[in-house]
Motif scaffolding. Structure first.
Motif, PDB file in Angstrom:
ATOM      1  N   ASN A 198       0.857  -1.206   0.000  1.00 37.71           N
ATOM      2  CA  ASN A 198       0.000   0.000   0.000  1.00 37.71           C
ATOM      3  C   ASN A 198       0.888   1.249   0.000  1.00 37.71           C
ATOM      4  OD1 ASN A 198      -2.901  -1.122   0.604  1.00 37.71           O
ATOM      5  ND2 ASN A 198      -1.539  -2.180   2.058  1.00 37.71           N
ATOM      6  N   PRO A 199       1.469   1.580  -1.159  1.00 29.20           N
ATOM      7  CA  PRO A 199       2.392   2.727  -1.211  1.00 29.20           C
ATOM      8  C   PRO A 199       1.724   4.075  -0.945  1.00 29.20           C
ATOM      9  CG  PRO A 199       1.952   1.845  -3.398  1.00 29.20           C
ATOM     10  CD  PRO A 199       1.363   0.878  -2.445  1.00 29.20           C
ATOM     11  N   ASP A 200       0.384   4.092  -0.878  1.00 27.50           N
ATOM     12  CA  ASP A 200      -0.334   5.350  -0.643  1.00 27.50           C
ATOM     13  C   ASP A 200      -0.732   5.533   0.827  1.00 27.50           C
ATOM     14  OD1 ASP A 200      -2.045   3.194  -0.793  1.00 27.50           O
ATOM     15  OD2 ASP A 200      -3.661   4.290  -1.792  1.00 27.50           O
ATOM     16  N   ILE A 201      -0.041   4.871   1.741  1.00 23.97           N
ATOM     17  CA  ILE A 201      -0.336   5.055   3.165  1.00 23.97           C
ATOM     18  C   ILE A 201      -0.081   6.515   3.554  1.00 23.97           C
ATOM     19  CG2 ILE A 201       0.486   4.512   5.511  1.00 23.97           C
ATOM     20  CD1 ILE A 201       0.921   1.639   4.509  1.00 23.97           C
ATOM     21  N   ASP A 202      -1.054   7.115   4.209  1.00 27.05           N
ATOM     22  CA  ASP A 202      -0.925   8.520   4.640  1.00 27.05           C
ATOM     23  C   ASP A 202      -0.331   8.644   6.041  1.00 27.05           C
ATOM     24  OD1 ASP A 202      -2.294  10.072   2.437  1.00 27.05           O
ATOM     25  OD2 ASP A 202      -3.879   8.650   2.942  1.00 27.05           O
ATOM     26  N   ILE A 203      -0.764   7.745   6.958  1.00 25.26           N
ATOM     27  CA  ILE A 203      -0.370   7.863   8.362  1.00 25.26           C
ATOM     28  C   ILE A 203      -0.019   6.483   8.902  1.00 25.26           C
ATOM     29  CG2 ILE A 203      -1.146   8.475  10.695  1.00 25.26           C
ATOM     30  CD1 ILE A 203      -3.095  10.475   9.439  1.00 25.26           C
ATOM     31  N   VAL A 204       1.072   6.426   9.656  1.00 23.60           N
ATOM     32  CA  VAL A 204       1.394   5.220  10.431  1.00 23.60           C
ATOM     33  C   VAL A 204       1.138   5.553  11.894  1.00 23.60           C
ATOM     34  CG1 VAL A 204       3.169   3.582  11.139  1.00 23.60           C
ATOM     35  CG2 VAL A 204       3.129   4.428   8.775  1.00 23.60           C
ATOM     36  N   PHE A 205       0.208   4.837  12.503  1.00 24.16           N
ATOM     37  CA  PHE A 205      -0.145   5.058  13.910  1.00 24.16           C
ATOM     38  C   PHE A 205       0.263   3.822  14.713  1.00 24.16           C
ATOM     39  CE2 PHE A 205      -3.904   4.809  17.077  1.00 24.16           C
ATOM     40  CZ  PHE A 205      -3.118   5.316  18.102  1.00 24.16           C
ATOM     41  N   SER A 206       1.350   3.948  15.478  1.00 25.18           N
ATOM     42  CA  SER A 206       1.827   2.852  16.317  1.00 25.18           C
ATOM     43  C   SER A 206       1.363   3.077  17.751  1.00 25.18           C
ATOM     44  CB  SER A 206       3.357   2.777  16.284  1.00 25.18           C
ATOM     45  OG  SER A 206       3.833   2.655  14.958  1.00 25.18           O
ATOM     46  N   HIS A 207       1.157   1.995  18.485  1.00 23.78           N
ATOM     47  CA  HIS A 207       0.639   2.122  19.847  1.00 23.78           C
ATOM     48  C   HIS A 207       1.726   2.299  20.894  1.00 23.78           C
ATOM     49  CE1 HIS A 207      -3.677   0.418  19.035  1.00 23.78           C
ATOM     50  NE2 HIS A 207      -3.319   1.379  18.185  1.00 23.78           N
ATOM     51  N   ALA A 208       2.947   2.541  20.492  1.00 21.67           N
ATOM     52  CA  ALA A 208       4.027   2.881  21.433  1.00 21.67           C
ATOM     53  C   ALA A 208       5.142   3.557  20.647  1.00 21.67           C
ATOM     54  CB  ALA A 208       4.562   1.649  22.145  1.00 21.67           C
ATOM     55  N   ALA A 209       5.848   4.439  21.337  1.00 20.49           N
ATOM     56  CA  ALA A 209       6.868   5.232  20.653  1.00 20.49           C
ATOM     57  C   ALA A 209       8.004   4.376  20.116  1.00 20.49           C
ATOM     58  CB  ALA A 209       7.411   6.292  21.611  1.00 20.49           C
ATOM     59  N   HIS A 210       8.394   3.314  20.863  1.00 13.35           N
ATOM     60  CA  HIS A 210       9.527   2.522  20.371  1.00 13.35           C
ATOM     61  C   HIS A 210       9.156   1.781  19.083  1.00 13.35           C
ATOM     62  CE1 HIS A 210       7.395  -0.730  22.498  1.00 13.35           C
ATOM     63  NE2 HIS A 210       8.160  -1.597  21.896  1.00 13.35           N
ATOM     64  N   LEU A 211       7.857   1.544  18.874  1.00  5.89           N
ATOM     65  CA  LEU A 211       7.440   0.958  17.595  1.00  5.89           C
ATOM     66  C   LEU A 211       7.569   1.993  16.479  1.00  5.89           C
ATOM     67  CD1 LEU A 211       4.250  -1.055  18.682  1.00  5.89           C
ATOM     68  CD2 LEU A 211       6.648  -1.781  18.684  1.00  5.89           C
ATOM     69  N   SER A 212       7.331   3.263  16.824  1.00  3.97           N
ATOM     70  CA  SER A 212       7.463   4.314  15.815  1.00  3.97           C
ATOM     71  C   SER A 212       8.915   4.532  15.407  1.00  3.97           C
ATOM     72  CB  SER A 212       6.869   5.631  16.342  1.00  3.97           C
ATOM     73  OG  SER A 212       5.462   5.575  16.324  1.00  3.97           O
ATOM     74  N   VAL A 213       9.845   4.256  16.310  1.00  2.92           N
ATOM     75  CA  VAL A 213      11.266   4.348  15.943  1.00  2.92           C
ATOM     76  C   VAL A 213      11.559   3.392  14.794  1.00  2.92           C
ATOM     77  CG1 VAL A 213      13.630   3.960  16.738  1.00  2.92           C
ATOM     78  CG2 VAL A 213      11.971   5.087  18.248  1.00  2.92           C
ATOM     79  N   ALA A 214      11.051   2.164  14.941  1.00  2.00           N
ATOM     80  CA  ALA A 214      11.251   1.180  13.869  1.00  2.00           C
ATOM     81  C   ALA A 214      10.483   1.574  12.612  1.00  2.00           C
ATOM     82  CB  ALA A 214      10.796  -0.198  14.355  1.00  2.00           C
ATOM     83  N   ALA A 215       9.295   2.160  12.806  1.00  3.83           N
ATOM     84  CA  ALA A 215       8.502   2.595  11.647  1.00  3.83           C
ATOM     85  C   ALA A 215       9.247   3.663  10.858  1.00  3.83           C
ATOM     86  CB  ALA A 215       7.144   3.123  12.120  1.00  3.83           C
ATOM     87  N   VAL A 216       9.827   4.616  11.565  1.00  2.00           N
ATOM     88  CA  VAL A 216      10.581   5.685  10.892  1.00  2.00           C
ATOM     89  C   VAL A 216      11.796   5.108  10.164  1.00  2.00           C
ATOM     90  CG1 VAL A 216      12.048   7.700  11.311  1.00  2.00           C
ATOM     91  CG2 VAL A 216       9.772   7.568  12.354  1.00  2.00           C
ATOM     92  N   ALA A 217      12.455   4.127  10.768  1.00  2.00           N
ATOM     93  CA  ALA A 217      13.604   3.495  10.099  1.00  2.00           C
ATOM     94  C   ALA A 217      13.159   2.851   8.786  1.00  2.00           C
ATOM     95  CB  ALA A 217      14.234   2.453  11.023  1.00  2.00           C
ATOM     96  N   SER A 218      11.991   2.233   8.796  1.00  3.85           N
ATOM     97  CA  SER A 218      11.478   1.610   7.563  1.00  3.85           C
ATOM     98  C   SER A 218      11.115   2.669   6.526  1.00  3.85           C
ATOM     99  CB  SER A 218      10.254   0.747   7.884  1.00  3.85           C
ATOM    100  OG  SER A 218      10.623  -0.362   8.689  1.00  3.85           O
ATOM    101  N   LEU A 219      10.567   3.792   6.996  1.00  3.75           N
ATOM    102  CA  LEU A 219      10.246   4.883   6.065  1.00  3.75           C
ATOM    103  C   LEU A 219      11.516   5.434   5.425  1.00  3.75           C
ATOM    104  CD1 LEU A 219       7.524   6.787   8.153  1.00  3.75           C
ATOM    105  CD2 LEU A 219       7.144   5.414   6.092  1.00  3.75           C
ATOM    106  N   GLU A 220      12.541   5.605   6.246  1.00  9.00           N
ATOM    107  CA  GLU A 220      13.818   6.103   5.713  1.00  9.00           C
ATOM    108  C   GLU A 220      14.395   5.123   4.695  1.00  9.00           C
ATOM    109  OE1 GLU A 220      15.756   7.082   9.660  1.00  9.00           O
ATOM    110  OE2 GLU A 220      16.398   8.811   8.469  1.00  9.00           O
ATOM    111  N   ALA A 221      14.322   3.829   5.028  1.00  8.63           N
ATOM    112  CA  ALA A 221      14.851   2.802   4.122  1.00  8.63           C
ATOM    113  C   ALA A 221      14.106   2.801   2.791  1.00  8.63           C
ATOM    114  CB  ALA A 221      14.756   1.432   4.797  1.00  8.63           C
ATOM    115  N   ALA A 222      12.840   3.219   2.839  1.00  6.23           N
ATOM    116  CA  ALA A 222      12.031   3.277   1.610  1.00  6.23           C
ATOM    117  C   ALA A 222      12.219   4.603   0.875  1.00  6.23           C
ATOM    118  CB  ALA A 222      10.559   3.069   1.953  1.00  6.23           C
ATOM    119  N   GLY A 223      13.111   5.457   1.366  1.00  5.94           N
ATOM    120  CA  GLY A 223      13.391   6.720   0.683  1.00  5.94           C
ATOM    121  C   GLY A 223      12.470   7.858   1.043  1.00  5.94           C
TER     122      GLY A 223
END
Length: 343
Positions: free
Chosen positions: A209-234
């Motif tokens: 789903n390349p058109d995802i607008d928002i990633v909502f994680s239920h804890a901040a440490h999960l968002s750290v990993a989410a941001v790393a994945s976003l960075e890896a995807a450019g």
């Protein structure tokens, strides 16, 4: 002899009044894990507030293992502490341990993770369903800002499905978002609250789903990993909005760095202070009256539930506009005023 790893973390010694410390006996805190800043922060906050009202605290870390926490409960019951504070790894699996402790005359306080299938002596939780409501309000605002209307696609990364904290947030969030049929919500659990699982979920979903607008994680440490994945995807900050829900320091820094737009705070200090405020009553097995209580300036409500007296404490949305407010626990400035036991 205790056979498992015992975690003794130094409290905020400068905040403690030594005249009150260690006069009333020992309370055990069964922390589920020390993987994230909320859990490590809960240890120091509970220790600090309990010392202010006269109790010593020993903490046992279950490393997110249900069987280990069950064994810890069995061993602690034999030590006959004044009370046990339990943040359960699994709310169903730990219910028999709660019953065993109470049968032995030991009061049990549920902290942060509610157990509704059996009686406890006190429960101190954030308003988790309400956190979901606040998150939905913020998603409504962010999608309007990004797409001109409340429409788009949200990836919701849950925590462990055995934890009522994440299930309640999901319930509140999806209940409010049901009013917006043009929003697609994709929900997947990060089993065991592992950040690596969250990172994999985000990476896989960005492909599907390349058109995802928002990633909502239920804890901040999960968002750290989410941001790393976003960075890896450019992706760049702001290409995909990021939200989470516990108020940890790392989340506040991600807001300052532009990667995160909203963090819904879980009121850590107030949750811990409430336990200390009522501890004398809990240990003495006195009734706890329902009603409104002021906990560190937050209007909180005690209700008598089927599982026992429960205090719920509200959270708040943190954005770039208020991220430096000292009242948020993620800024690591503990309250300077000592708590007072409820008479």
């Amino acid at each position: 002899m205790l056979q498992w790893g015992m975690v003794l973390l130094a409290g905020a010694a400068g905040m403690v009044n030594p005249a009150y410390s260690q006069e009333k006996g020992t309370v055990y805190y069964m922390v589920p894990t020390l993987l994230d800043e909320f859990q490590t922060g809960s240890v120091s906050a509970l220790e600090m507030f309990l010392e202010q009202v006269g109790y010593e605290m020993t903490t046992l870390n279950a490393d997110n293992k249900t069987d280990l926490q069950q064994s810890q409960m069995n061993d602690v019951i034999t030590l006959a502490p004044k009370a046990i504070i339990l943040a359960a790894v699994d709310f169903n699996a730990l219910a028999p341990s709660v019953e065993a402790a109470r049968a032995a005359g030991i009061p049990v306080i549920e902290f942060d993770r509610q157990i509704s299938s059996t009686m406890s002596d006190f429960t101190s939780v954030a308003g988790t369903v309400e956190i979901g409501y606040v998150a939905a309000e913020q998603v409504e605002r962010l999608l309007t800002e990004k797409n001109g209307a409340v429409k788009g696609k949200v990836l919701q990364v849950l925590g462990d499905p055995g934890d009522p904290y994440t299930l309640d947030i999901q319930k509140g969030f999806e209940e409010k978002m049901a009013a917006f049929p043009e929003v697609t919500i994709i929900s997947q659990p990060a089993t065991m609250w592992e950040a690596s699982n969250a990172g994999t979920i985000v990476s896989d979903q960005l492909l599907a789903n390349p058109d995802i607008d928002i990633v909502f994680s239920h804890a901040a440490h999960l968002s750290v990993a989410a941001v790393a994945s976003l960075e890896a995807a450019g992706k760049q900050p702001g290409d995909v909005y990021v939200m989470s829900s516990n108020g940890a320091p790392v989340a506040l820094q991600m807001i300052r760095d532009g990667w995160m737009q909203v963090e819904v705070e879980q009121p850590l200090y107030a949750q811990a202070a409430a336990v200390a405020m009522f501890m004398d009553k809990i240990v003495a097995k006195q009734p706890i009256e329902p009603g409104e209580y002021d906990v560190l300036g937050l209007k909180s409500v005690v209700t008598n539930e089927a599982w026992g007296p429960t205090i719920k404490i509200p959270g708040a949305a943190i954005t770039a506009d208020n991220v430096d407010d000292a009242a948020f626990w993620g800024n690591l400035q503990p309250p300077t005023e000592a708590v007072t036991p409820v008479p």
